[in-house]
Write an enzyme that holds these catalytic residues in place. Structure first.
Site, PDB file in Angstrom:
ATOM      1  N   LYS A   1      44.065  65.614  20.973  1.00 26.25           N
ATOM      2  CA  LYS A   1      43.731  65.572  22.409  1.00 26.25           C
ATOM      3  C   LYS A   1      43.600  66.976  22.945  1.00 26.25           C
ATOM      4  O   LYS A   1      44.151  67.946  22.413  1.00 26.25           O
ATOM      5  CB  LYS A   1      44.799  64.801  23.201  1.00 26.25           C
ATOM      6  CG  LYS A   1      46.202  65.436  23.242  1.00 26.25           C
ATOM      7  CD  LYS A   1      46.382  66.517  24.299  1.00 26.25           C
ATOM      8  CE  LYS A   1      47.725  67.232  24.158  1.00 26.25           C
ATOM      9  NZ  LYS A   1      47.839  68.440  25.003  1.00 26.25           N
TER      10      LYS A   1
ATOM     11  N   ASP B   1      53.239  62.441  25.006  1.00 29.33           N
ATOM     12  CA  ASP B   1      51.819  62.315  24.680  1.00 29.33           C
ATOM     13  C   ASP B   1      51.489  61.062  23.874  1.00 29.33           C
ATOM     14  O   ASP B   1      50.317  60.730  23.698  1.00 29.33           O
ATOM     15  CB  ASP B   1      51.337  63.536  23.883  1.00 29.33           C
ATOM     16  CG  ASP B   1      51.228  64.792  24.728  1.00 29.33           C
ATOM     17  OD1 ASP B   1      51.118  64.666  25.962  1.00 29.33           O
ATOM     18  OD2 ASP B   1      51.245  65.893  24.149  1.00 29.33           O
TER      19      ASP B   1
END
Length: 286
Positions: free
Chosen positions: A9, A134
């Site tokens: 990401k 996350d």
């Protein structure tokens, strides 16, 4: 046996707000999945959890988030089944790209299927939040708004397809140190999350690129000036925009042209940046 991709990401926008009573910081982020990925192979076995990795020295026990994800799901589901996990790492370690979180999310999704648990993504997301901030995002991928300590995620219109140049200098930046050094009163500019959401809704890649901002650069760049140098190179060589991802040290640049993205990557390698990748945005939930 199941083989899954665990996507890295980047943070298109990262704002840090107040410190919470639990010791974490309240954040507001726009997160984007990219095609740079680890490969996670899950093989059924009668009992127990075994983990192997392709990088010598990387923990292959309870210190690895992928192992902890399997243990958590096994405890939650009360299953007696076991699994052998193999991680083929491509995402750089300690890079601000959520490699460990991506692996953990892939394990949760894969074992949900392999063990036939039939848990929803929302149920898995609650477990994911126990593993790390996350991990819930990595379950969904695509383009998401993340709030709370990062674990509360909501879908956004996808970032228009583009190429992402990722460049990691030869330093490791501890996330806890960055957040510990962060001082909200020293931040002079913050990301305009609302404006970026509007650009996403309009499919305006240039508008998103023009609004990239990460308040943690205020902490990391003064100590690691090579991050600023990579940003400078990316812009010089033609990236639409460049920003540090997460707490660093990886810098990403955006380009709407594959050839240009590859040329930027080649020039960064020529400048001595040790780890450089060209990826694409991942817009759909995998």
């Amino acid at each position: 046996m199941l083989i899954l991709k665990a996507y890295a990401k980047i943070n298109l926008a990262l704002d840090v707000l107040n410190k919470r009573s639990d010791g974490y910081h309240e954040v507001a982020m726009i997160m984007q999945a990219v095609s740079l990925a680890d490969t996670v192979t899950l093989t059924s076995q009668p009992a127990g959890i075994d983990l192997s990795v392709n990088i010598p020295g990387l923990p292959a026990d309870t210190n690895n988030l992928a192992y902890r994800a399997a243990a958590l799901l096994k405890e939650y589901s009360k299953t007696e089944q076991g699994v052998m996990i193999h991680l083929e790492k491509q995402i750089p370690l300690a890079a601000g790209l959520a490699g460990g979180s991506a692996d953990a999310a892939a394990v949760l999704k894969g074992l949900n299927q392999l063990w036939e648990l039939n848990l929803s993504l929302d149920e898995l997301s609650k477990l994911a939040a126990k593993l790390g901030s996350d991990v819930p995002f990595c379950l969904y991928n695509g383009t998401m708004l993340a709030t709370g300590r990062g674990e509360l995620v909501a879908p956004l219109p996808p970032l228009p397809a583009c190429y992402v140049i990722l460049a990691k200098p030869a330093v490791e930046v501890p996330t806890a140190w960055v957040y510990g050094q962060f001082k909200a009163d020293e931040v002079s500019s913050r990301p305009d999350i609302a404006a970026m959401r509007e650009c996403l809704a309009q499919g305006d890649l240039a508008g998103v690129a023009g609004r990239l901002e990460n308040v943690l650069e205020n902490v990391t760049i003064p100590v690691y000036p090579e991050i600023a140098k990579i940003k400078e190179y990316m812009l010089k060589y033609g990236a639409m925009a460049a920003l540090m991802s997460g707490s660093g040290p990886t810098v990403f640049g955006l380009s709407d042209c594959r050839g240009q993205a590859e040329r930027i990557a080649d020039q960064l390698k020529a400048q001595g940046v040790p780890e450089v990748f060209v990826a694409k945005t991942v817009s759909k939930v995998e």
